[in-house]
Structure formats: structure tokens, C-alpha cells
Motif scaffolding. Structure first.
Motif, mmCIF file in Angstrom:
data_model
loop_
_atom_site.group_PDB
_atom_site.id
_atom_site.type_symbol
_atom_site.label_atom_id
_atom_site.label_comp_id
_atom_site.label_asym_id
_atom_site.label_seq_id
_atom_site.Cartn_x
_atom_site.Cartn_y
_atom_site.Cartn_z
ATOM 1 N N THR A 27 -6.434 30.134 22.603
ATOM 2 C CA THR A 27 -5.194 29.344 22.602
ATOM 3 C C THR A 27 -3.978 30.250 22.491
ATOM 4 O O THR A 27 -2.985 30.081 23.213
ATOM 5 N N TRP A 28 -4.056 31.243 21.603
ATOM 6 C CA TRP A 28 -2.935 32.157 21.434
ATOM 7 C C TRP A 28 -2.738 33.032 22.669
ATOM 8 O O TRP A 28 -1.611 33.257 23.102
ATOM 9 N N ARG A 40 -3.356 32.323 25.748
ATOM 10 C CA ARG A 40 -2.715 31.515 26.788
ATOM 11 C C ARG A 40 -1.253 31.245 26.447
ATOM 12 O O ARG A 40 -0.399 31.191 27.339
ATOM 13 N N ARG A 41 -0.949 31.109 25.163
ATOM 14 C CA ARG A 41 0.449 30.922 24.767
ATOM 15 C C ARG A 41 1.263 32.179 25.084
ATOM 16 O O ARG A 41 2.395 32.079 25.562
#
Length: 247
Positions: A202-203, A205-206
Motif C-alpha cells: 500500500t505504501w 503504491r502511495r
């Protein structure tokens, strides 16, 4: 190659106009030694590669009296670029080195043509205790050769300096990392080992979404130091990315 207090390794042909160097930036408390497998593969493909030990780390430990913060490391690296007439060229970083790379690309955008962030850490909003727990969880997933190399580098850098650098990096993650990423204009590739417990998917991709031109990719079978455990896959990704090919 050396200059006063600031050591760096060189691979491949020397940098010159029209053939800028690719610079590889290590993580917290380490040296550039764990980038050597990737550096050799990139050099074999014709790239000029520079692998520094950042001030306060490894063979550059004596360059400073106290552990520099992230911004100071980025500015020291920018001075090294100018001293060697490097850039604009690709900048590749791992772990907390990604914070240094983001600061460099934000503060000195004319030096960076492409940015490759491998396992970007530290993640904003995650406590130091949780970050350390993620590091411990990642260790069994890494090759034994990397663990012995890292243990030696941590001893050389020293526990007090590692702790100070960790505090600086946590502060940068909380205050500046995302701001710097938003200022990055260089095309950016975010690489994550699929087994990485430190930089979450998730990070990653952020991070790719925060920069102006970013994309994220996972490397199967690798963990946090994907450049060490999968140097061939990393070199191929970097080669295609910097050549503008789909990867």
C-alpha cells in the motif's frame, strides 16, 4: 574513488558528458557494499556507476562528527555530484536511502534524470517501534550473505550513530518525506520485493502516486533488499526504465 572524507566506489566506464553516472544510495547505518552485485551488473551493461558510503556511514564514517540528517545527506550528495561533474543521471536508492534520494531530487532536480526507489522507508505515521519490528520480521527473508554484511556495517557505523540516524529518519518521514516526493518531477519507479515486511504494498503504491510521474512494480521472491537478492531482475528493470521501455 575518494575525496576528503567521502568514499565512493566506481564501476564501469568513468562518467563523461553524454554518459552520466548512475548513483546508488544505501540505507540507514549501512555502506554501499550491498549494492555491489547490482552495480556490477549495471556496469556490465555499459553504465557508469557510483556507489557512495554516505557521510557518517561505512568508510565515510569519519567524514562527520555527528550523524547528518536526511537533508544534510542529500546536500552532501549533491556536492559530490558537482565535484565529479555528475548528472543529470539515474538515482537508485534502497530503504531509508529513498528518503535521501527524494530530498535530493526535490532540492536539486537538475541532477536527477530518473529515480528508482527500492523498498522506500520509513513509512509516515508508523511508530519507530513498529518500524523496528518490521525490520526484525524482514531479516529471515533476506540472504545470509546480506545479514552478515549488514551486521558488519552496523558495527562500523556504530550503534549510537545508527540510533541518531534512525531518529533523524523518523522525523523526516513525519515532516518531509511525502512533501519531497510531491516535488519530484523525474520519472520514478518504485520497486518492492514481494516479501518485503518493511515497505508495505500500500505504501509503495502511495509513493508512486505522490510523484509527478511514477509507477510501482513488485519483484517475486525478494524482500526488502531486492537489489541484493535479485540483482539481475533489478538491473533489467532499471535498464528498461531508464531507456523508456515498458517494464
Amino acid at each position: 574513488m575518494t575525496d576528503p572524507g567521502f568514499f565512493a566506489r566506481g564501476y564501469g566506464p568513468p562518467p563523461r558528458e553524454g554518459r552520466p553516472a548512475m548513483v546508488l544510495v544505501h540505507g540507514l547505518g549501512l555502506s554501499g557494499r550491498y549494492f555491489v552485485p547490482l552495480a556490477r551488473r549495471l556496469a556490465a551493461g555499459g553504465a557508469s556507476v557510483v556507489v557512495p558510503d554516505l557521510p557518517g556511514n561505512g568508510r565515510s564514517r569519519a567524514a562527520v562528527r555527528r550523524a547528518p540528517d536526511v537533508g544534510q545527506l542529500a546536500d552532501a550528495l549533491a556536492r559530490r555530484y558537482r565535484r565529479l561533474s555528475l548528472g543529470p543521471g539515474p538515482l537508485v536508492a534502497n530503504s531509508v536511502g529513498c528518503q535521501v534520494a527524494a530530498a535530493l531530487a526535490a532540492r536539486h532536480p537538475h541532477l536527477v534524470s530518473h529515480l528508482v526507489l527500492t523498498g522506500p522507508a520509513l513509512e509516515p505515521g508508523v511508530s519507530g517501534r513498529r518500524q523496528f519490528g518490521r525490520l526484525v520480521a524482514d531479516a529471515p527473508r533476506e540472504p545470509l550473505g546480506l545479514l552478515s554484511l549488514a551486521a558488519f556495517d552496523y558495527l562500523v557505523t556504530g550503534p549510537l550513530r545508527c540510533a541518531a540516524s534512525f531518529r533523524h529518519s523518523l522525523r523526516d518521514a513525519a515532516e518531509s518525506f511525502e512533501v519531497n516526493l510531491e516535488r519530484v518531477r523525474a520519472p520514478t519507479l518504485v520497486v518492492r520485493g514481494a516479501g518485503d515486511t518493511i515497505a508495505s504494498g500500500t505504501w509503495a503504491r502511495r509513493v508512486a502516486g505522490l510523484v509527478a510521474d511514477g509507477r510501482a512494480v513488485d519483484i517475486p521472491g525478494a524482500a526488502h533488499a531486492a537489489h541484493y537478492s535479485a540483482p539481475d531482475a533489478m538491473a533489467e528493470l532499471i535498464g528498461k526504465f531508464t531507456a523508456g521501455e515498458p517494464g
